[in-house]
Design a protein around this motif. Structure first.
Motif, PDB file in Angstrom:
ATOM      1  N   LYS A  56      66.676 -14.937  21.177  1.00  0.00           N
ATOM      2  CA  LYS A  56      65.223 -15.058  20.872  1.00  0.00           C
ATOM      3  C   LYS A  56      64.927 -15.950  19.737  1.00  0.00           C
ATOM      4  N   GLY A  57      66.064 -16.638  19.136  1.00  0.00           N
ATOM      5  CA  GLY A  57      65.369 -17.505  18.129  1.00  0.00           C
ATOM      6  C   GLY A  57      65.506 -17.113  16.805  1.00  0.00           C
ATOM      7  N   LEU A  58      65.754 -15.511  16.832  1.00  0.00           N
ATOM      8  CA  LEU A  58      65.297 -14.891  15.362  1.00  0.00           C
ATOM      9  C   LEU A  58      66.687 -15.239  14.434  1.00  0.00           C
ATOM     10  N   ASP A  59      67.849 -15.444  14.822  1.00  0.00           N
ATOM     11  CA  ASP A  59      68.923 -16.010  13.889  1.00  0.00           C
ATOM     12  C   ASP A  59      68.487 -17.257  12.891  1.00  0.00           C
ATOM     13  N   VAL A  60      67.627 -18.029  13.774  1.00  0.00           N
ATOM     14  CA  VAL A  60      67.023 -19.269  12.779  1.00  0.00           C
ATOM     15  C   VAL A  60      65.665 -18.743  11.888  1.00  0.00           C
ATOM     16  N   LEU A  61      65.058 -17.973  12.346  1.00  0.00           N
ATOM     17  CA  LEU A  61      63.586 -17.606  11.818  1.00  0.00           C
ATOM     18  C   LEU A  61      63.917 -16.838  10.524  1.00  0.00           C
ATOM     19  N   ILE A  62      64.541 -15.529  10.902  1.00  0.00           N
ATOM     20  CA  ILE A  62      64.774 -14.697   9.463  1.00  0.00           C
ATOM     21  C   ILE A  62      65.226 -15.363   8.182  1.00  0.00           C
ATOM     22  N   PRO A  63      66.169 -16.189   8.267  1.00  0.00           N
ATOM     23  CA  PRO A  63      66.481 -16.760   6.861  1.00  0.00           C
ATOM     24  C   PRO A  63      65.351 -17.597   6.273  1.00  0.00           C
ATOM     25  N   THR A  64      64.436 -18.244   7.031  1.00  0.00           N
ATOM     26  CA  THR A  64      63.246 -19.013   6.744  1.00  0.00           C
ATOM     27  C   THR A  64      62.120 -18.054   6.104  1.00  0.00           C
ATOM     28  N   LEU A  65      62.245 -16.892   6.350  1.00  0.00           N
ATOM     29  CA  LEU A  65      60.929 -16.002   6.023  1.00  0.00           C
ATOM     30  C   LEU A  65      60.561 -16.039   4.724  1.00  0.00           C
ATOM     31  N   LYS A  66      59.373 -16.210   4.201  1.00  0.00           N
ATOM     32  CA  LYS A  66      58.926 -16.409   2.939  1.00  0.00           C
ATOM     33  C   LYS A  66      58.365 -15.128   2.299  1.00  0.00           C
ATOM     34  N   GLN A  67      57.804 -14.229   3.273  1.00  0.00           N
ATOM     35  CA  GLN A  67      57.289 -12.889   2.666  1.00  0.00           C
ATOM     36  C   GLN A  67      58.784 -12.006   2.670  1.00  0.00           C
ATOM     37  N   PRO A  68      58.130 -10.792   1.733  1.00  0.00           N
ATOM     38  CA  PRO A  68      59.330  -9.811   1.603  1.00  0.00           C
ATOM     39  C   PRO A  68      59.945  -9.180   2.864  1.00  0.00           C
ATOM     40  N   VAL A  69      61.274  -9.262   3.063  1.00  0.00           N
ATOM     41  CA  VAL A  69      61.795  -8.795   4.203  1.00  0.00           C
ATOM     42  C   VAL A  69      62.864  -7.696   3.698  1.00  0.00           C
ATOM     43  N   LEU A  70      63.105  -6.622   4.374  1.00  0.00           N
ATOM     44  CA  LEU A  70      63.923  -5.506   3.928  1.00  0.00           C
ATOM     45  C   LEU A  70      64.876  -5.367   5.316  1.00  0.00           C
ATOM     46  N   GLY A  71      66.095  -5.275   5.028  1.00  0.00           N
ATOM     47  CA  GLY A  71      67.291  -4.958   5.962  1.00  0.00           C
ATOM     48  C   GLY A  71      67.579  -3.602   5.548  1.00  0.00           C
ATOM     49  N   ILE A  72      67.825  -3.049   6.663  1.00  0.00           N
ATOM     50  CA  ILE A  72      68.364  -1.659   6.709  1.00  0.00           C
ATOM     51  C   ILE A  72      69.649  -1.476   7.635  1.00  0.00           C
ATOM     52  N   CYS A  73      70.448  -0.981   6.720  1.00  0.00           N
ATOM     53  CA  CYS A  73      72.070  -0.744   7.398  1.00  0.00           C
ATOM     54  C   CYS A  73      72.545  -2.033   8.097  1.00  0.00           C
ATOM     55  N   LEU A  74      72.692  -1.966   9.526  1.00  0.00           N
ATOM     56  CA  LEU A  74      73.080  -3.160  10.255  1.00  0.00           C
ATOM     57  C   LEU A  74      72.193  -4.426   9.909  1.00  0.00           C
ATOM     58  N   GLY A  75      70.774  -4.178   9.786  1.00  0.00           N
ATOM     59  CA  GLY A  75      70.226  -5.200   9.519  1.00  0.00           C
ATOM     60  C   GLY A  75      70.681  -5.766   7.988  1.00  0.00           C
ATOM     61  N   MET A  76      70.980  -5.109   7.014  1.00  0.00           N
ATOM     62  CA  MET A  76      71.476  -5.576   5.926  1.00  0.00           C
ATOM     63  C   MET A  76      72.821  -6.319   5.949  1.00  0.00           C
ATOM     64  N   GLN A  77      73.774  -5.772   6.939  1.00  0.00           N
ATOM     65  CA  GLN A  77      75.027  -6.366   6.960  1.00  0.00           C
ATOM     66  C   GLN A  77      74.741  -7.778   7.897  1.00  0.00           C
TER      67      GLN A  77
END
Length: 194
Positions: free
Chosen positions: A59-80
Motif C-alpha cells: 500500500k506504500g504505507l512503509d514509505v508514508l508512515i515515517p514521513t508523517l508530521k502529526q502525532p502518531v501512536l503505535g500500539i503493540c505490533l505497531g510499535m515493533q
C-alpha cells in the motif's frame, strides 16, 4: 479526525471502539491521502511482523508512515514495526526508532500476557498515571531499551514499554485493553497538540 491504519493486524476495531467510548471521531483506512490529512494517526496491531510489513509495502504505507508530521501512536505490533528490525521473520521495520525488536528468551513464561506495572519517565502520554497503575500486555517480542524509552517494564528482563521520538509515540501494552488507565493514555494522545 483520527486515522486508524488498516492492515492485516488485529485490534483495529478494538482501537476504534476505545476511541468511540471517548467520543472521538475516527476512521479505519489504508488510504495514504486520508492518513496524511488526519489530525492524528493510530497504528495498532496484533499479528506477525513480516506479513504485516509486506502489506504495508503493498500500500506504500512503509514509505508514508515515517514521513508523517502529526502525532502518531503505535500500539503493540505497531510499535515493533516502527523500530529498525525485528527478529520475528527477520523483518526490516520502518526505522523510526533506531532499535531492534527481540524475542524473549525461550522460557515457560512467554508470551508476556496480562497486567503489569511500568516504570515511567516524565512524558506527556503518562499524565495522570500513578506509579503503581497496571497496563495490559500480550507479546512474545520486546523492544530494546534506548534513548527513546519513556517507560520500562520488567518481565524476564527490562524492556521498553513505551517509546517516543518527536511526533512518534509507541506503546508495547494495549491502552484499549487497559481500562481506565488506557483510556487516560488515549485521552492524553488525543489532547496532544499537532
Amino acid at each position: 479526525m483520527i486515522a486508524i491504519i488498516k492492515y492485516n493486524g488485529g485490534n483495529v476495531n478494538s482501537a476504534q471502539n476505545a476511541l468511540n467510548k471517548l467520543n472521538v471521531k475516527s476512521m479505519i483506512t489504508d488510504d495514504p491521502e486520508q492518513i496524511l490529512n488526519a489530525e492524528k494517526v493510530i497504528f495498532p496491531g496484533v499479528g506477525e511482523a513480516s506479513s504485516t510489513m509486506k502489506l504495508l509495502k503493498k500500500k506504500g504505507l512503509d514509505v508514508l508512515i515515517p514521513t508523517l508530521k502529526q502525532p502518531v501512536l503505535g500500539i503493540c505490533l505497531g510499535m515493533q514495526l516502527m523500530c529498525k528490525g525485528n527478529e520475528e521473520g527477520n523483518t526490516e521495520g520502518l526505522g523510526i526508532f533506531d532499535i531492534n525488536v527481540k524475542k524473549f528468551p525461550p522460557l515457560d513464561l512467554v508470551p508476556h500476557m496480562g497486567w503489569n506495572t511500568v516504570s515511567v519517565k516524565k512524558n506527556l502520554m503518562f499524565s495522570g498515571i500513578e506509579p503503581d497503575d497496571d497496563v495490559y500486555f500480550v507479546h512474545s517480542y520486546y523492544c530494546e531499551l534506548s534513548e527513546f524509552t519513556t517507560s520500562v517494564c520488567d518481565y524476564i528482563l527490562p524492556f521498553s514499554a513505551s517509546l517516543q521520538k518527536e511526533n512518534f509515540y509507541a506503546m508495547q501494552f494495549h491502552p484499549e485493553k487497559s481500562g481506565r488507565i488506557g483510556s487516560q493514555m488515549l485521552n492524553n494522545f488525543i489532547n496532544l497538540s499537532s
